[in-house]
Design a protein around this motif. Structure first.
Motif, PDB file in Angstrom:
ATOM      1  N   ASN A 264      -7.698  38.367 -42.170  1.00 26.50           N
ATOM      2  CA  ASN A 264      -8.951  38.676 -41.471  1.00 26.50           C
ATOM      3  C   ASN A 264      -9.936  39.289 -42.459  1.00 26.50           C
ATOM      4  OD1 ASN A 264      -7.729  37.920 -39.033  1.00 26.50           O
ATOM      5  ND2 ASN A 264      -6.882  39.981 -38.771  1.00 26.50           N
ATOM      6  N   ARG A 265     -11.207  38.929 -42.325  1.00 24.92           N
ATOM      7  CA  ARG A 265     -12.229  39.427 -43.237  1.00 24.92           C
ATOM      8  C   ARG A 265     -13.473  39.823 -42.446  1.00 24.92           C
ATOM      9  NH1 ARG A 265     -12.913  35.567 -48.052  1.00 24.92           N
ATOM     10  NH2 ARG A 265     -13.438  34.121 -46.361  1.00 24.92           N
ATOM     11  N   THR A 266     -14.098  40.901 -42.873  1.00 27.73           N
ATOM     12  CA  THR A 266     -15.286  41.428 -42.208  1.00 27.73           C
ATOM     13  C   THR A 266     -16.407  41.632 -43.222  1.00 27.73           C
ATOM     14  OG1 THR A 266     -13.968  42.618 -40.564  1.00 27.73           O
ATOM     15  CG2 THR A 266     -16.215  43.375 -40.888  1.00 27.73           C
ATOM     16  N   LYS A 267     -17.651  41.395 -42.772  1.00 25.73           N
ATOM     17  CA  LYS A 267     -18.822  41.750 -43.571  1.00 25.73           C
ATOM     18  C   LYS A 267     -19.882  42.343 -42.661  1.00 25.73           C
ATOM     19  CE  LYS A 267     -22.340  40.059 -46.783  1.00 25.73           C
ATOM     20  NZ  LYS A 267     -22.845  38.908 -47.575  1.00 25.73           N
ATOM     21  N   ILE A 268     -20.401  43.512 -43.037  1.00 25.40           N
ATOM     22  CA  ILE A 268     -21.583  44.103 -42.386  1.00 25.40           C
ATOM     23  C   ILE A 268     -22.754  43.905 -43.338  1.00 25.40           C
ATOM     24  CG2 ILE A 268     -22.680  46.220 -41.565  1.00 25.40           C
ATOM     25  CD1 ILE A 268     -19.973  47.254 -40.758  1.00 25.40           C
ATOM     26  N   ASP A 269     -23.817  43.218 -42.860  1.00 21.30           N
ATOM     27  CA  ASP A 269     -24.944  42.948 -43.757  1.00 21.30           C
ATOM     28  C   ASP A 269     -26.239  43.648 -43.348  1.00 21.30           C
ATOM     29  OD1 ASP A 269     -25.747  41.428 -41.592  1.00 21.30           O
ATOM     30  OD2 ASP A 269     -25.410  39.491 -42.562  1.00 21.30           O
ATOM     31  N   ALA A 270     -26.231  44.395 -42.243  1.00 18.39           N
ATOM     32  CA  ALA A 270     -27.435  45.122 -41.846  1.00 18.39           C
ATOM     33  C   ALA A 270     -27.049  46.302 -40.961  1.00 18.39           C
ATOM     34  CB  ALA A 270     -28.404  44.210 -41.109  1.00 18.39           C
ATOM     35  N   ILE A 271     -27.787  47.410 -41.114  1.00 15.32           N
ATOM     36  CA  ILE A 271     -27.565  48.630 -40.338  1.00 15.32           C
ATOM     37  C   ILE A 271     -28.920  49.176 -39.907  1.00 15.32           C
ATOM     38  CG2 ILE A 271     -26.648  50.993 -40.364  1.00 15.32           C
ATOM     39  CD1 ILE A 271     -24.754  50.099 -42.621  1.00 15.32           C
ATOM     40  N   GLY A 272     -29.038  49.585 -38.647  1.00 11.79           N
ATOM     41  CA  GLY A 272     -30.262  50.209 -38.151  1.00 11.79           C
ATOM     42  C   GLY A 272     -29.946  51.501 -37.427  1.00 11.79           C
TER      43      GLY A 272
ATOM     44  N   GLY B 146     -38.130  66.089 -35.157  1.00 10.88           N
ATOM     45  CA  GLY B 146     -38.610  64.805 -35.651  1.00 10.88           C
ATOM     46  C   GLY B 146     -37.966  63.621 -34.972  1.00 10.88           C
ATOM     47  N   ILE B 147     -38.571  62.467 -35.203  1.00 17.49           N
ATOM     48  CA  ILE B 147     -38.021  61.183 -34.785  1.00 17.49           C
ATOM     49  C   ILE B 147     -38.087  60.252 -35.986  1.00 17.49           C
ATOM     50  CG2 ILE B 147     -38.540  61.354 -32.317  1.00 17.49           C
ATOM     51  CD1 ILE B 147     -41.091  59.776 -32.818  1.00 17.49           C
ATOM     52  N   GLU B 148     -37.136  59.296 -36.057  1.00 16.17           N
ATOM     53  CA  GLU B 148     -37.077  58.436 -37.236  1.00 16.17           C
ATOM     54  C   GLU B 148     -36.450  57.096 -36.892  1.00 16.17           C
ATOM     55  OE1 GLU B 148     -35.824  59.871 -41.417  1.00 16.17           O
ATOM     56  OE2 GLU B 148     -34.085  58.696 -40.717  1.00 16.17           O
ATOM     57  N   ALA B 149     -36.928  56.048 -37.558  1.00 16.68           N
ATOM     58  CA  ALA B 149     -36.322  54.717 -37.517  1.00 16.68           C
ATOM     59  C   ALA B 149     -35.944  54.331 -38.939  1.00 16.68           C
ATOM     60  CB  ALA B 149     -37.288  53.699 -36.927  1.00 16.68           C
ATOM     61  N   GLN B 150     -34.742  53.778 -39.091  1.00 18.62           N
ATOM     62  CA  GLN B 150     -34.227  53.422 -40.413  1.00 18.62           C
ATOM     63  C   GLN B 150     -33.619  52.028 -40.360  1.00 18.62           C
ATOM     64  OE1 GLN B 150     -31.574  56.329 -42.197  1.00 18.62           O
ATOM     65  NE2 GLN B 150     -30.493  54.783 -43.384  1.00 18.62           N
TER      66      GLN B 150
ATOM     67  N   GLY C  37     -18.931  49.121 -49.330  1.00 16.34           N
ATOM     68  CA  GLY C  37     -19.874  48.572 -50.285  1.00 16.34           C
ATOM     69  C   GLY C  37     -21.171  49.354 -50.313  1.00 16.34           C
ATOM     70  N   ALA C  38     -22.191  48.736 -50.871  1.00 17.69           N
ATOM     71  CA  ALA C  38     -23.486  49.384 -51.068  1.00 17.69           C
ATOM     72  C   ALA C  38     -24.411  49.141 -49.889  1.00 17.69           C
ATOM     73  CB  ALA C  38     -24.128  48.884 -52.354  1.00 17.69           C
ATOM     74  N   THR C  39     -25.393  50.035 -49.763  1.00 17.85           N
ATOM     75  CA  THR C  39     -26.431  49.877 -48.750  1.00 17.85           C
ATOM     76  C   THR C  39     -27.736  50.446 -49.293  1.00 17.85           C
ATOM     77  OG1 THR C  39     -27.072  50.356 -46.454  1.00 17.85           O
ATOM     78  CG2 THR C  39     -25.847  52.069 -47.617  1.00 17.85           C
ATOM     79  N   ALA C  40     -28.848  49.840 -48.890  1.00 12.49           N
ATOM     80  CA  ALA C  40     -30.167  50.313 -49.318  1.00 12.49           C
ATOM     81  C   ALA C  40     -31.187  49.905 -48.267  1.00 12.49           C
ATOM     82  CB  ALA C  40     -30.544  49.736 -50.676  1.00 12.49           C
ATOM     83  N   GLY C  41     -32.227  50.716 -48.117  1.00 11.00           N
ATOM     84  CA  GLY C  41     -33.236  50.386 -47.120  1.00 11.00           C
ATOM     85  C   GLY C  41     -34.362  51.388 -47.102  1.00 11.00           C
ATOM     86  N   GLY C  42     -34.980  51.503 -45.940  1.00 10.97           N
ATOM     87  CA  GLY C  42     -36.129  52.387 -45.808  1.00 10.97           C
ATOM     88  C   GLY C  42     -36.139  53.091 -44.473  1.00 10.97           C
TER      89      GLY C  42
END
Length: 253
Positions: free
Chosen positions: A119-127, A91-95, A72-77
């Motif tokens: 069986n069903r899976t959902k990922i709702d956040a990534i860091g 460099g160093i980075e946090a996302q 699926g889709a993902t968006a962030g900063g």
């Protein structure tokens, strides 16, 4: 008496000034946004557990349930800091990203298959928390990155086809976890102004194998609660735009 041309001193030769080449400096703090898509391969294996319900003879449930891809889709900063030495950039980075990665498969474990369970899976956040090293050709930067990754997973097993007394879509068990792992990635970034840049980046998240507690829905008996080993990796492709604070263009002669 007027001076003749031969009496005039020759004009001195003046060397042309050197050509100045502007070089982009990647050093400084930056902040940005990203968006794109991701997909995660997940394989489930039931940790053996017993069911003992009179008048059915006791039996053990165990074994693989199959695999599926949650996509699926993902968006962030992202926010980070870079410093440049010659053409090398560090460099160093946090996302942090919102995500909507979903997928399912019908269970292949015999008891669950006979019960029409999926069986069903959902990922709702990534860091991502990473270090970077790159090489710059003026305003173009090619870099690799690596570090730690974290995802938030939600799982459920549900009835995909109605049975006597059990409607389709009825939840069977549910589970969730916050899982840590590693990440490696590569990207290319182009600075189109002094402060703004655009990048394309690919990341692979190594999320390993975890045991997840799947708790029965109240519709079913408590004995159906069990542990499941779930293996997963995540691939993510994003477009990014960054704003870098300060940092003048450096003149090179």
């Amino acid at each position: 008496m007027g001076a003749s041309a031969a009496d005039l001193a020759a004009r001195p030769y003046t060397k042309a000034p050197p050509v100045v080449a502007a070089a982009y400096d990647w050093s400084g703090f930056y902040i940005g946004a990203n968006g794109g898509g991701a997909w995660s391969r997940k394989c489930w294996d039931v940790v053996p557990f017993d069911i003992n319900v009179i008048p059915i003879p006791p039996f053990t449930v165990a074994g693989p349930e199959g695999c599926h891809t949650a996509s699926g889709a993902t968006a962030g900063g992202q926010v980070g800091y870079r410093w440049q030495k010659a053409a090398w950039v560090f460099g160093i980075e946090a996302q942090g990203n919102w995500a909507n990665l979903t997928g399912s498969n019908n269970s292949t474990q015999p008891f669950f298959a006979l019960s029409n369970l999926a069986n069903r899976t959902k990922i709702d956040a990534i860091g991502l928390f990473t270090g970077q090293i790159g090489y710059a050709w003026n305003s173009f930067l090619l870099y690799v990155k690596g570090g730690a990754a974290v995802v938030n997973d939600k799982y459920d097993t549900y009835v995909f086809a109605a049975q006597p007394g059990v409607p389709a879509g009825q939840a069977f068990t549910r589970g969730s976890e916050t899982r840590w792992g590693g990440v490696g990635g590569v990207g290319g970034e182009y600075a189109f102004t002094r402060n703004w840049s655009f990048a394309l980046e690919y990341d692979h998240l190594f999320m390993g194998n975890n045991t997840v507690r799947m708790t029965n829905d109240p519709f079913f008996i408590a004995q159906l609660s069990h542990n499941t080993n779930i293996r997963q990796d995540v691939d993510m492709l994003t477009a990014r735009i960054n704003y870098r604070f300060g940092g003048p263009v450096v003149a090179k002669y």
